[in-house]
Design an enzyme around this catalytic site. Structure first.
Site, PDB file in Angstrom:
ATOM      1  CG  HIS A 102      37.905 -13.021  31.288  1.00  0.00           C
ATOM      2  ND1 HIS A 102      38.599 -13.753  30.357  1.00  0.00           N
ATOM      3  CD2 HIS A 102      38.772 -12.093  31.771  1.00  0.00           C
ATOM      4  CE1 HIS A 102      39.834 -13.289  30.278  1.00  0.00           C
ATOM      5  NE2 HIS A 102      39.968 -12.286  31.133  1.00  0.00           N
ATOM      6  CD  GLU A 171      39.813  -7.830  30.506  1.00  0.00           C
ATOM      7  OE1 GLU A 171      40.853  -7.624  31.114  1.00  0.00           O
ATOM      8  OE2 GLU A 171      39.244  -8.927  30.498  1.00  0.00           O
TER       9      GLU A 171
END
Ligand code: PEP
Length: 247
Positions: A102, A171
């Site tokens: 992430h 992302e």
């Protein structure tokens, strides 16, 4: 390492909620039970993931398409790694899903690609469902498409893309938690390029919310979404599950 794109069978879209450092143990339990009941009552069969904080992990009794996952864990069973958890702690709750790579772990907590690959390979060797995140910072995006793709390909260093239990999440760093959503054409371009090389489910993440979810899910090669901020309110998350279930 990377494989040619093969024919994709149309599949239900995926939706995942990343709690980051939000919700308590009590509110997580209420959230999970609420979502679980909703999936049962509405007969929704899409894959739904919830990534609570480590302190709120538990053995939740859920329908088979709702999975709880860890936002992070160290590549170890147990040992002397102050502040970390390992598979012993995850096993206690039957957690078999993990988020790796992430952007906040890469760019705020300073995890290197080497550390991320070690983690990936450890959790792969234990058969975990891995949601592996990739994405470029603003200065890379502004440098152009070639630079952006080059940056993204480097985030696959040391990552086995043939792993069966792999879901990817694109992302863009500049769109995460900022309220800035990538343009439809930008998402379409990056997803097409990634899918051409890697035949795995590919989620989009970055300021997804009820008002833009449908448009994002309609983009070719978007197999679902990974959502932070707008998923923390359970009614809003259920609304987004509903939208996802109709796609
Ligand atoms: C995320 O945490 O993966 C994310 C996409 O956050 P947000 O929806 O808040 O941008």
């Amino acid at each position: 390492m990377m494989q040619e794109q093969s024919e994709q069978i149309a599949k239900h879209k995926i939706i995942a909620s990343n709690f980051k450092t939000n919700h308590t143990r009590k509110s997580t339990k209420e959230f999970v039970e609420n979502v679980n009941k909703f999936l049962q009552d509405e007969n929704i069969t899409n894959e739904v993931y919830i990534f609570p904080t480590a302190t709120a992990l538990n053995e939740f009794d859920t329908v088979s398409n709702l999975s709880l996952g860890a936002q992070n864990a160290y590549c170890v069973k147990n040992g002397s790694f102050t502040g970390e958890i390992g598979t012993e702690q995850l096993d206690e709750f039957g957690i078999k899903t993990i988020l790796i790579g992430h952007s906040e772990r890469r760019h705020v907590l300073g995890e290197s690609q080497k550390e991320i690959a070690l983690k990936y390979n450890y959790y792969k060797s234990h058969g975990y469902q891995i949601i592996y995140c990739i994405g470029e910072p603003l200065e890379v995006k502004e440098a152009g498409l070639t630079e952006t793709l080059g940056y993204i390909w480097e985030q696959f260093d040391g990552i086995d893309l043939d792993y069966d239990n792999l879901i990817l999440a694109y992302e863009p760093v500049w769109a995460i938690g900022t309220g800035v959503v990538a343009k439809v054409e930008d998402i379409a371009t990056i997803h097409r390029k990634i899918k051409k090389k890697i035949d795995k489910p590919l989620l989009y993440g970055g300021s997804v919310k009820p008002s833009n979810l449908e448009e994002i899910l309609n983009i070719e090669n978007v197999d679902g979404t990974l959502i932070g901020t707008s998923s923390w309110d359970v009614e809003q998350f259920k609304d987004m599950i509903s939208i996802t279930s109709k796609k």
